[in-house]
Scaffold this motif. Structure first.
Motif, PDB file in Angstrom:
ATOM      1  N   ILE A 178       0.776  -0.938   0.019  1.00 10.84           N
ATOM      2  CA  ILE A 178       0.120  -0.031  -0.021  1.00 10.84           C
ATOM      3  C   ILE A 178       0.719   1.267   0.055  1.00 10.84           C
ATOM      4  CG2 ILE A 178      -1.598   1.440   1.397  1.00 10.84           C
ATOM      5  CD1 ILE A 178      -2.904  -1.455   2.329  1.00 10.84           C
ATOM      6  N   HIS A 179       1.952   1.248   0.702  1.00  9.75           N
ATOM      7  CA  HIS A 179       2.908   2.425   0.783  1.00  9.75           C
ATOM      8  C   HIS A 179       4.058   2.144  -0.090  1.00  9.75           C
ATOM      9  CE1 HIS A 179       0.208   3.497   4.011  1.00  9.75           C
ATOM     10  NE2 HIS A 179       0.427   2.464   4.510  1.00  9.75           N
ATOM     11  N   ASP A 180       5.030   1.568   0.272  1.00 12.16           N
ATOM     12  CA  ASP A 180       6.269   1.107  -0.202  1.00 12.16           C
ATOM     13  C   ASP A 180       7.132   0.284   0.923  1.00 12.16           C
ATOM     14  OD1 ASP A 180       8.477   2.636   0.712  1.00 12.16           O
ATOM     15  OD2 ASP A 180       7.408   4.482  -0.711  1.00 12.16           O
ATOM     16  N   LYS A 181       7.911  -0.270   0.531  1.00 16.24           N
ATOM     17  CA  LYS A 181       8.780  -1.088   1.549  1.00 16.24           C
ATOM     18  C   LYS A 181       9.586  -0.112   2.498  1.00 16.24           C
ATOM     19  CE  LYS A 181      11.474  -5.471   2.022  1.00 16.24           C
ATOM     20  NZ  LYS A 181      12.073  -6.444   1.135  1.00 16.24           N
ATOM     21  N   LYS A 182      10.109   0.720   1.916  1.00 15.69           N
ATOM     22  CA  LYS A 182      11.087   1.596   2.632  1.00 15.69           C
ATOM     23  C   LYS A 182      10.261   2.669   3.667  1.00 15.69           C
ATOM     24  CE  LYS A 182      14.721   5.418   1.621  1.00 15.69           C
ATOM     25  NZ  LYS A 182      13.996   6.473   2.768  1.00 15.69           N
ATOM     26  N   GLU A 183       9.371   3.000   3.281  1.00 16.30           N
ATOM     27  CA  GLU A 183       8.378   3.903   4.072  1.00 16.30           C
ATOM     28  C   GLU A 183       7.701   3.055   5.255  1.00 16.30           C
ATOM     29  OE1 GLU A 183       4.333   6.663   4.084  1.00 16.30           O
ATOM     30  OE2 GLU A 183       4.971   5.714   1.971  1.00 16.30           O
ATOM     31  N   SER A 184       7.340   1.883   4.646  1.00 17.71           N
ATOM     32  CA  SER A 184       6.536   0.817   5.814  1.00 17.71           C
ATOM     33  C   SER A 184       7.630   0.348   6.927  1.00 17.71           C
ATOM     34  CB  SER A 184       6.036  -0.336   5.039  1.00 17.71           C
ATOM     35  OG  SER A 184       5.036  -0.149   4.142  1.00 17.71           O
ATOM     36  N   LYS A 185       8.940   0.231   6.505  1.00 19.26           N
ATOM     37  CA  LYS A 185       9.948  -0.410   7.470  1.00 19.26           C
ATOM     38  C   LYS A 185      10.165   0.889   8.580  1.00 19.26           C
ATOM     39  CE  LYS A 185      11.937  -4.151   5.404  1.00 19.26           C
ATOM     40  NZ  LYS A 185      11.883  -5.193   6.419  1.00 19.26           N
ATOM     41  N   GLU A 186      10.286   2.204   7.913  1.00 22.36           N
ATOM     42  CA  GLU A 186      10.419   3.133   8.688  1.00 22.36           C
ATOM     43  C   GLU A 186       9.413   3.563   9.751  1.00 22.36           C
ATOM     44  OE1 GLU A 186      11.235   6.213   5.838  1.00 22.36           O
ATOM     45  OE2 GLU A 186      13.339   5.771   5.380  1.00 22.36           O
ATOM     46  N   LYS A 187       8.272   3.290   9.239  1.00 27.23           N
ATOM     47  CA  LYS A 187       6.995   3.524  10.054  1.00 27.23           C
ATOM     48  C   LYS A 187       6.468   1.976  10.540  1.00 27.23           C
ATOM     49  CE  LYS A 187       6.080   7.832   7.661  1.00 27.23           C
ATOM     50  NZ  LYS A 187       4.869   8.575   6.655  1.00 27.23           N
ATOM     51  N   ARG A 188       7.266   1.185  10.684  1.00 27.83           N
ATOM     52  CA  ARG A 188       6.669   0.063  11.293  1.00 27.83           C
ATOM     53  C   ARG A 188       5.952   0.093  12.516  1.00 27.83           C
ATOM     54  NH1 ARG A 188      11.766  -3.983  11.843  1.00 27.83           N
ATOM     55  NH2 ARG A 188      12.362  -2.411   9.750  1.00 27.83           N
ATOM     56  N   ALA A 189       6.388   1.158  13.624  1.00 24.32           N
ATOM     57  CA  ALA A 189       5.620   1.366  14.793  1.00 24.32           C
ATOM     58  C   ALA A 189       4.319   2.281  14.737  1.00 24.32           C
ATOM     59  CB  ALA A 189       6.611   1.692  15.799  1.00 24.32           C
ATOM     60  N   ASP A 190       4.329   2.684  13.699  1.00 29.01           N
ATOM     61  CA  ASP A 190       3.324   3.769  13.413  1.00 29.01           C
ATOM     62  C   ASP A 190       1.676   3.101  13.123  1.00 29.01           C
ATOM     63  OD1 ASP A 190       1.593   5.953  12.740  1.00 29.01           O
ATOM     64  OD2 ASP A 190       2.917   6.828  11.152  1.00 29.01           O
ATOM     65  N   LYS A 191       1.173   3.387  14.285  1.00 32.10           N
ATOM     66  CA  LYS A 191      -0.277   2.568  14.348  1.00 32.10           C
ATOM     67  C   LYS A 191      -1.094   3.259  13.581  1.00 32.10           C
ATOM     68  CE  LYS A 191       0.436   0.623  18.870  1.00 32.10           C
ATOM     69  NZ  LYS A 191      -0.304   0.142  20.204  1.00 32.10           N
ATOM     70  N   SER A 192      -1.015   4.411  12.829  1.00 32.47           N
ATOM     71  CA  SER A 192      -1.947   5.249  12.078  1.00 32.47           C
ATOM     72  C   SER A 192      -1.635   5.038  10.529  1.00 32.47           C
ATOM     73  CB  SER A 192      -1.486   6.735  12.413  1.00 32.47           C
ATOM     74  OG  SER A 192      -0.380   7.075  11.878  1.00 32.47           O
ATOM     75  N   LEU A 193      -0.682   4.254  10.227  1.00 37.08           N
ATOM     76  CA  LEU A 193      -0.389   4.007   9.080  1.00 37.08           C
ATOM     77  C   LEU A 193      -1.287   2.842   8.605  1.00 37.08           C
ATOM     78  CD1 LEU A 193       1.954   4.608   6.789  1.00 37.08           C
ATOM     79  CD2 LEU A 193       2.991   2.504   7.480  1.00 37.08           C
TER      80      LEU A 193
END
Length: 500
Positions: A178-193
């Motif tokens: 849905i996002h991309d791998k890089k952004e997802s890994k950087e925001k893995r703790a972001d519950k709003s993603l």
């Protein structure tokens, strides 16, 4: 016909919350999960399940309800899962939030126009045809017919598919898609993603596991398409772009068809597909990977070719019901549980309704039909319908004897709750009146017994628990059901059979 992803968020939400979307196989007419979905939707009121929990559902086992459909009459089975309705409705609310739905639509638009052509995007009916019928029409036009057309351009076709696609999907890859791998890994703790929200819903229903999504709903089919679309995008980026490499790829769900003009190029493409699938937890099935150097021949599955030959023989070559059943039985021995066999038994069920008198060889016909279902349990909804018509022609005493024999034989099929649900449908009608005892919870609920489907120990809200009362799935009485299974009761079975 309209793609699901082209709907508004409100239209998509309405579609996902249909009972036929929650479980996209047939249940007998007196079983429906729509009342529970409606009640849970009212309680959640557009929100998530979070405010209604006392602890995380991840900490509990059996939050979803699992039951099995046997694949070979022995020890191979297909797990079917009814997602916990509170988690299911919460996930629908999340995905169909206006902003979230726009994000998903935007991502799908980026998956298109590559060398991998997706032919399995969920579609909606805009007329009187069902959504499943439209999906099948789409499959026929875009996969089989297009494959044959490619014989004018290509000399090679390679078939391959994913082993246990839903069971192996790495849930964190949903966020990558849905996002991309890089952004997802950087925001893995972001519950709003958004991707993390979808991932957490799925893991909440499956003991916190990061491998696998449930099988049996339109919603999970849609999420699988999100991830597979992301894989398509990755495949496109890693395939050769030089014009001298002439090739094309068609994908229907987890089934790939590679078209090219040399063994070397086909193998190179296969390696790229395999590599990208491994990134999301999936792997190709070696036993279902095969190359054909005649594209027309390779475009049609062997069981379908045999099915066409059998249909073309006509009734003149098997002018009695017993002979026609024996032909089906022989086909089932060659191609057990195949899509073509499901189509053939579906055709036979449609044609047998003209029989109005008890045949002299009735028990022989019943024995042959039962054995087809025994060897290929995936055909049982249609086999149950065939048996219900045949046995309805017998005397009351003989009906009981025949159904008891059928029941005892089918009881030898292990791990098959889905089959038992249908067996109960045909032996417990008023005309037959056999008591059907089963350990399958849905069968117990039909009999008025208390049985749990989902683990609700994590829920504090009394309103939500009341909405989840399992007795609500019974919308009629099995004893009042017609003795003979009607065509509309196995509509999804028949429509899916026509894929072949």
């Amino acid at each position: 016909m309209k793609k699901l992803i082209e709907l508004s968020n409100i239209e998509a939400k309405s579609h996902f919350l249909k009972g036929s979307s929650y479980f996209n196989n047939d249940f007998p007419s007196y079983i429906s999960f729509e009342p529970i979905l409606v009640n849970v939707t009212d309680v959640l009121d557009g929100g998530a399940f979070g405010p209604f929990q006392s602890t995380k559902p991840d900490d509990f086992s059996k939050v979803n309800y699992n039951f099995l459909s046997n694949k070979d009459g022995k020890f191979a089975w297909r797990p079917l899962e009814l997602i916990h309705p509170a988690i299911y409705v919460s996930l629908v609310n999340t995905i169909c939030d206006p902003d979230n739905w726009k994000k998903i639509q935007k991502r799908f638009s980026k998956f298109e126009d590559g060398i991998v052509e997706c032919c399995s995007a969920p579609v909606m009916s805009l007329d009187s045809q069902s959504d499943t019928a439209k999906q099948i029409t789409s499959w026929w036009k875009r996969i089989e017919q297009k494959s044959i057309e490619y014989s004018l351009r290509f000399s090679h076709i390679l078939h391959t598919d994913v082993t246990d696609c839903y069971g192996s999907l790495y849930t964190h890859s949903i966020s990558w898609a849905i996002h991309d791998k890089k952004e997802s890994k950087e925001k893995r703790a972001d519950k709003s993603l958004l991707g993390n929200k979808i991932d957490s819903h799925i893991r909440a229903s499956r003991c916190g596991q990061t491998n696998g999504i449930s099988q049996g709903s339109v919603l999970m089919d849609f999420i699988a398409e999100v991830v597979l679309g992301y894989v398509d995008e990755r495949i496109n980026l890693n395939l050769p772009t030089d014009k001298k490499y002439n090739f094309h790829i068609l994908r229907y769900r987890d089934d790939y068809r590679i078209f090219a003009n040399s063994d070397e190029l086909v193998e190179k493409i296969l390696k790229v597909i395999s590599s990208e699938l491994r990134e999301v937890g999936m792997r190709l099935g070696v036993s279902k990977t095969f190359l054909n150097r005649n594209v027309v021949e390779g475009s049609i599955k062997p069981d379908k070719l045999a099915c066409i030959e059998l249909l073309d023989l006509g009734e003149t070559n098997a002018n009695t019901i017993q002979k026609q059943l024996l032909r089906l039985h022989s086909f089932g021995q060659r191609f057990p549980n195949s899509g073509a066999l499901r189509r053939l038994v579906s055709e036979f069920h449609s044609n047998i309704n003209t029989m109005t008198k008890r045949p002299d060889d009735l028990e022989v016909q019943v024995a042959i039909a039962t054995d087809i279902g025994f060897v290929s349990p995936g055909t049982f909804p249609a086999i149950a319908a065939i048996l219900s018509h045949l046995i309805s022609l017998a005397s009351t005493k003989e009906k009981l004897e025949l159904w008891e024999k059928v029941r005892k034989k089918m009881a030898r099929v292990p791990y098959n709750g889905y089959l038992e649900i249908w067996l109960q449908r045909v032996v417990q009608t008023k005309e037959i009146g056999l008591k059907f005892d089963s350990v399958e919870p849905i069968c117990k609920i039909v009999n008025g017994e208390t049985s749990d489907l989902w683990e609700n120990g994590w829920i504090t809200s009394h309103d939500l628990k009341n909405a989840l009362e399992v007795s609500k799935i019974i919308v009629g009485s099995v004893s009042d059901t017609e003795e003979v299974v009607q065509p509309e009761e196995i509509e999804l079975f028949k429509q899916n059979a026509w894929v072949y």
